[in-house]
Scaffold this active site. Sequence first.
Site, PDB file in Angstrom:
ATOM      1  N   VAL A   1       0.859  -1.031  -0.296  1.00 57.81           N
ATOM      2  CA  VAL A   1      -0.461   0.200  -0.063  1.00 57.81           C
ATOM      3  C   VAL A   1       1.146   1.559  -0.001  1.00 57.81           C
ATOM      4  O   VAL A   1       2.041   1.471   0.073  1.00 57.81           O
ATOM      5  CB  VAL A   1      -0.859  -0.009   1.040  1.00 57.81           C
ATOM      6  CG1 VAL A   1      -1.855  -0.897   1.136  1.00 57.81           C
ATOM      7  CG2 VAL A   1       0.098   0.110   2.646  1.00 57.81           C
ATOM      8  N   GLU A   2      -0.216   2.431  -0.169  1.00 58.77           N
ATOM      9  CA  GLU A   2       1.076   3.627  -0.431  1.00 58.77           C
ATOM     10  C   GLU A   2       2.230   3.617  -1.237  1.00 58.77           C
ATOM     11  O   GLU A   2       2.979   4.138  -0.874  1.00 58.77           O
ATOM     12  CB  GLU A   2       1.401   3.958   1.238  1.00 58.77           C
ATOM     13  CG  GLU A   2      -0.214   4.883   1.923  1.00 58.77           C
ATOM     14  CD  GLU A   2       0.570   5.660   3.216  1.00 58.77           C
ATOM     15  OE1 GLU A   2       1.086   5.681   3.078  1.00 58.77           O
ATOM     16  OE2 GLU A   2      -0.601   5.088   3.652  1.00 58.77           O
ATOM     17  N   GLY A   3       2.161   2.970  -2.089  1.00 58.37           N
ATOM     18  CA  GLY A   3       3.036   2.636  -2.834  1.00 58.37           C
ATOM     19  C   GLY A   3       3.855   1.554  -3.270  1.00 58.37           C
ATOM     20  O   GLY A   3       4.457   1.533  -2.085  1.00 58.37           O
TER      21      GLY A   3
END
Length: 821
Positions: free
Chosen positions: A502-504
Amino acid sequence: MSVIIILLTIIIGVGVLAYLRASLVVTTVAAAIGLLVLGKITGGPVASFLLILAWVVWAYVACLNLREFRYRFFTAPALKFFRTALPTISKTEQEALDAGTVWWDAELFSGDPNWNRLLELPVEELSPAEQKFLDGPVEKLCAMVDEWEISREHGDLPAHVWQFLKDEGFLGMIIPTEYGGKGFSARAHSRVICKIASRCSTAAISVMVPNSLGPAELLLRYGNQAQKDHYLPRLACGDEVPCFALTNPFAGSDAAAIPDKGIVCRGTFNGEEVLGIRVTWEKRYITLSPVATVLGLAFHLYDPENLLGDATDVGITLALLPTDHPGVETGRRHFPARQAFQNGPTSGTDVFIPLDWVIGGQERCGDGWRMLMNCLAAGRAISLPASSTAGLKVCARTTGAYAQVRKQFNLPIGKFEGVQEAITRIVVNTYLIDSARYVTAGALDAGEEPAVLSALLKYQATERLRQSVNDAMDVHGGRGICDGPANYLMSAYTAAPVAITVEGANILTRSLIIFGQAAMRCHPWLLAEIAAAADTNESRALIAFDKALFGHIGGVLSNIARTLVKNASGGLLGSDPSVGEVNYWYAQLERASTSFATVVEFALIQLGGALKRKEKLSGRFADIMGEMYLMSCALKRFEDDGRPDVDLPVLEFAFQNSLHTIYVRLDEIIANLPSRPSAWVLRRLIFPWGRRWRRASDQLGTEVSNLLVTSPSFRARLCAGMYFNDSPDDVIGCLEHAVRVTEVSEAAEKKIREAIDCGDLPAYCDDVVDEARRLGVISEMEAEQLRLTQSALRRAIDVDDFAADELWGRVPETPQAADAA
Ligand SMILES: Cc1cc2nc3c(=O)[nH]c(=O)nc-3n(C[C@H](O)[C@H](O)[C@H](O)COP(=O)(O)OP(=O)(O)OC[C@H]3O[C@@H](n4cnc5c(N)ncnc54)[C@H](O)[C@@H]3O)c2cc1C
């Protein structure tokens, strides 16, 4: 001889002037004096020819002092070439580049970091209200939740825990007090997440999401007053549960390419005809979506009838939709990594929403990507680093204690060198990531929004968590693998890939984002050069480009000279002796930073915009930046902690290995640069004596491992901030209890061992302790103590077992039973 004198003098002279970053005028004058002196003291035809050549070069350099000459014969051709070599930057890339701030990353990139910028960063204590929250509701929440029970029996946080989260304001930590939120600092926010995550990842994720990139943060930054007044108080007290939906089945990492679309049109809302948007979306992986009451939605907005303005393709737009709005489809769930936190898809087809629901209203239509990038720049630095730190602390605390109480071959397993290697990695990772978490949260509170560092920290924290949880599992053997309420590692083990994704997602973050953005943003001159090159006013462009270019050339020459001097001197020249026992490491970090900056320049010159596509090189540069950042944070934390001697072996081990990684990566980058002559030059500059950096010694590794295994106080200090219940009945507390009682009964155990060795006590008797007591080898009190120890040890090493129907809800049919039937 004269020729050698001339060549040496020129090389040393240029080097010294570059090292000192002398201005062009000073360089011209100094070079003239040098050449005059050389003319007097040397002779011979070859020397005279060399001197003439040198005077010609000098004349050109001298002419560069004349502005008009310089513009015409140097800067203008350079600008023309630069424009052809420039990488193309899309609008979304530009918005990502514009987001947030650069801070310590720029210092490391410069090759000459200004330590004061880091060391003087105030990382303040928590406020009394923050501390009270941590000691009160957070502690209480941790005592309330049980990951095993939640994941096996509820599939969600129990209703009373959700209510507790809402009542105590857990969902509104980032919302200012004027809207009923907590208004906590980034430090407090990070500490709260860290503590909860060390106990229960489902609870931590349920708290993290409303406090990170999502409706509250977007409203705070970009919402209009009416939206803030409506939503923020309701989000703060948990009347609204938010989620944020960006990811589409066809656009994950490339989120700017989402096919979800909104069409500006007129429609009916609350019985009135209003201007609005007809939205169609299909999102997946959305955390909290199944329980959310308000959906933050990203979609691409089009205005075919030009009802908003001239643009037909308006761009990515963010809106808030109540999830009970007709057409919003939610409720089903994904099952990510077998974790119980709420996550699922959401979709809608031709759902009409009024324009007022766009975050920030009509004026923010098309601004969504920039808004997201700005929020991500800061937000990414808190949740995942804090939860990864929590996982690391759980690994460290439990593995250290377990390695002391678990014996094989008559020895605690922590005494075996193979086990020590894994334990040392856990200690170092925990120390480094906690340091970076602490420093970065402090930087956020000081007003920084470090976009590159937040990506870098997210990557390093989650990768090191994954490595350490694997190490912890290995050290625990079967104890770490068999799942059940007694297993304190499984949750971190299974959840690690979620944090990685997640988040990149990490591969993308390492190989594209970190260095790709840093090269543009942290480079001292590149952005100014690009801005000048993009300027259509030619004379203004020339002046700005000239300034940036000469700064750039001066910086490169200086870094080259400094790289050679620092590497040739082993990093000792240029260090600051005022910083005491760790001075050496400051000097080595400076040396690494200078070497890094020089290799970056060589790579940029050779590859230009193509470097963006060279992800293998970019990933290695990101690794170097990661090591340098973590080491800087470790030094800052060491200073802030008052330089505790006990941490020195950890610091030294971390530095040795980080520097080893840095020089290996530099070597690999040099080996893969297209130009061989430049590789040859770089190797002479960075490895002038041919030697690479050695890894930390085995002995130092043992020292670090022993700290964790044999020192409960070190364990407690390293893992401070995680939830810890001292009770012998607690899943983790039982380990420390076993350590304590084992220490108390050590003398009695020794007496029994000796009695068995001398043949005074038969090893095969039914109850050795009873027999030893009966034979007078130990006292009654010692026997009692040993019995306590045995039961504590049993508790510490036991794993759970289950009836088959407890696990699968029925007894699975065996082949034999099937045959019999
Ligand atoms: C549990 C969970 C919770 C989530 N919560 C949310 C949420 O609340 N809201 C939301 O909007 N989204 C959420 N996401 C989505 C998450 O952000 C995406 O999963 C993530 O962006 C990656 O997208 P993807 O899974 O489609 O992988 P893909 O984009 O298909 O990528 C696959 C792999 O390719 C790599 N890759 C892709 N492009 C490149 C490149 N150019 N260079 C190098 N490597 C590349 C990636 O790193 C990855 O390893 C969540 C995901 C999960 C699993």
